[in-house]
Write an enzyme that holds these catalytic residues in place. Structure first.
Site, PDB file in Angstrom:
ATOM      1  N   PRO A  89       0.795  -1.225   0.000  1.00 38.04           N
ATOM      2  CA  PRO A  89       0.000   0.000   0.000  1.00 38.04           C
ATOM      3  C   PRO A  89       0.831   1.282   0.000  1.00 38.04           C
ATOM      4  CG  PRO A  89      -0.001  -0.980   2.173  1.00 38.04           C
ATOM      5  CD  PRO A  89       0.786  -1.894   1.301  1.00 38.04           C
ATOM      6  N   CYS A  90       0.211   2.377  -0.374  1.00 40.89           N
ATOM      7  CA  CYS A  90       0.823   3.696  -0.329  1.00 40.89           C
ATOM      8  C   CYS A  90       0.682   4.203   1.103  1.00 40.89           C
ATOM      9  CB  CYS A  90       0.074   4.609  -1.304  1.00 40.89           C
ATOM     10  SG  CYS A  90       0.788   6.232  -1.470  1.00 40.89           S
ATOM     11  N   GLN A  91       1.799   4.326   1.803  1.00 42.40           N
ATOM     12  CA  GLN A  91       1.765   4.810   3.192  1.00 42.40           C
ATOM     13  C   GLN A  91       2.745   5.963   3.323  1.00 42.40           C
ATOM     14  OE1 GLN A  91       2.656   0.699   4.466  1.00 42.40           O
ATOM     15  NE2 GLN A  91       1.041   0.912   5.993  1.00 42.40           N
ATOM     16  N   ASN A 132       1.986  -0.637  -6.886  1.00 44.99           N
ATOM     17  CA  ASN A 132       1.439   0.302  -5.915  1.00 44.99           C
ATOM     18  C   ASN A 132       0.455   1.217  -6.652  1.00 44.99           C
ATOM     19  OD1 ASN A 132       1.247   2.383  -3.765  1.00 44.99           O
ATOM     20  ND2 ASN A 132       3.032   1.345  -2.923  1.00 44.99           N
ATOM     21  N   VAL A 133      -0.243   2.069  -5.925  1.00 50.50           N
ATOM     22  CA  VAL A 133      -1.183   2.990  -6.586  1.00 50.50           C
ATOM     23  C   VAL A 133      -0.408   4.079  -7.341  1.00 50.50           C
ATOM     24  CG1 VAL A 133      -3.049   2.575  -4.938  1.00 50.50           C
ATOM     25  CG2 VAL A 133      -1.370   4.363  -4.468  1.00 50.50           C
TER      26      VAL A 133
END
Ligand SMILES: C[S@@+](CC[C@H](N)C(=O)[O-])C[C@H]1O[C@@H](n2cnc3c(N)ncnc32)[C@H](O)[C@@H]1O
Length: 414
Positions: A89-91, A132-133
């Protein structure tokens, strides 16, 4: 070099389905490709039940599939492999100095990038493929490009070059307008690295790199940018975290700390419309919408301008345009989210082929939108969970195409 893989954040196995061109025949899973999956890890922190893991082991068997928090895995025990894959995920990837030691730097707890980084450090896989996004390239809003800069610098510190490309699957003939950033990294010990390091960075992005071969682009770039992330510019990750910002475009390369990024335009392939994948037979009545739900969807998908108040008391209008209602069967599906099927603006609504009535997508159709084998997630999960799995997964056909280039690259290593 053998074609061995370790799959992190495996979910229901999108990377494996793509790389190994997986089909289900007479209830048997057949892996047509010859990538050997040595180990996979999947653990869902938000729930006690582990449906994604259960699905993965039902389809591929439970040997060498781990269901524990990746942070708790001893990375030394991960088998040595050629290709590391994973969708993460994008964190917030920022780092800070640790309190205990002024020398140490540390990312925020629970940020999955640092688990990947540890695998790179300990196992040094020759090749890495991540997903990833698209927003990862511009995050966070207050320091554009910082997070991706941290990823690039981590790769550099571990001895890798990185190519990336944002791919909208629908633009290359797949049934979903899903835009995702694909990241391909190669270690400096590989022949591939040695071949690429003599090329102009522009040429890697526009002509010779992995992505451009399977996902062709028009010759002229709309915009480009150069940057540097070397030790000369930023002493360490902390300096990158505090100061790095740049404009990353949808294609790029980082080699030896030098970055070239370009805004490229795909050469569109023939589209795959929704009508090609929706079920052409009778569908269970539970997927059809009551009059009350139809009205709710109509409002959710309609244009609106709603008065709202900001935290500082200022009044404003929240506006959104209308969305197709029902979804256009002549176009590919929109991006599928984990909430697919719920009463929300993003849920797809289609006109049934047989009855011409309006209904939700079936879980099987959600699988087809991602190009998984039919009924892949029909392993004892609820419809809601099956849709959730697909909202988390990827378009398998995109990975399949990347896999075809990887095969050639691995051949060159031997
Ligand atoms: C974006 S999804 C990847 C989906 C996958 N590519 C697929 O095809 O289904 C990320 C996955 O990471 C898993 N995950 C999240 N935190 C984790 C952790 N700490 N350890 C291991 N897995 C984790 C989630 O459960 C989720 O399945």
């Amino acid at each position: 070099m053998e074609k061995t893989v370790v799959e992190l954040f495996a979910g229901v196995g999108g990377f494996r389905c793509g790389l190994n061109n997986v089909v289900i025949n007479n209830n048997k899973v057949i892996e047509k490709g010859n990538w050997h999956f040595l180990w996979a890890n999947q653990w869902e922190p938000a729930t006690k039940t582990q449906e994604a893991y259960d699905c993965y082991i039902k389809r591929f068997g439970k040997d060498n599939v781990s269901n524990i928090d990746i942070f708790k895995v001893n990375k030394e025990e991960i088998p040595t492999h050629t290709l590391l894959v994973g969708g993460f995920p994008c964190q917030d990837y920022s780092v800070a100095k640790t309190l205990a030691s002024s020398k140490g730097i540390e990312g925020k707890k629970g940020v999955l990038w640092w688990a990947i980084n540890e695998v790179l450090k300990v196992k040094k896989p020759p090749f890495v493929l991540l997903e990833n996004v698209d927003r990862i390239l511009i995050s966070p809003a207050k320091q554009r490009g910082r997070d991706f800069g941290i990823i690039l610098r981590s790769f550099l510190d571990n001895g890798y070059a990185v190519e990336w490309r944002v791919i909208n699957a629908a633009e290359y003939g797949h049934p979903q307008k899903r835009r995702r950033t694909y990241i391909f990294a190669y270690h400096k010990s590989t022949n591939y690295y040695k071949k690429m390091k003599n090329k102009k960075l522009e040429n890697i992005v526009l002509k010779n790199g992995l992505f451009v071969k399977q996902f062709p682009i028009i010759k002229d770039v709309l915009n480009d940018n150069k940057a540097s992330i070397t030790k000369d510019n930023y002493k360490d990750l902390l300096e990158v975290s505090n100061n790095f910002t740049t404009q990353f475009y949808n294609a790029g390369i980082m080699l030896n700390g030098k970055i070239y990024t370009a805004k490229v335009t795909p050469i569109n392939e023939k589209i795959k419309p929704l009508k090609d994948i929706i079920e052409n037979k009778e569908v269970a009545s539970k997927y059809f919408l009551s009059e009350e739900k139809l009205q709710k969807f109509k409002i959710l998908k309609g244009s609106k301008s709603i008065p709202r108040i900001k935290p500082n008391g200022e009044k404003y209008f929240y506006s959104e345009g209308s969305m197709p209602y029902p979804d256009n069967l002549e176009a590919p599906a929109r991006t599928m989210l984990t909430s697919e099927g719920g009463i929300s603006r993003s849920t797809h609504i289609v006109e049934d082929f047989i009855t011409k009535k309006i209904r939700l997508l079936t879980p099987l159709e959600c699988e087809r939108i991602n190009e998984f084998p039919d009924n892949w997630t029909n392993t004892g999960m609820s419809d809601k969970k099956r849709n959730f799995m697909m909202g988390n997964a990827l378009v398998v056909g995109v990975v399949k195409k990347i896999g075809q280039e990887l095969e050639k690259i691995i051949e060159m290593e031997n």
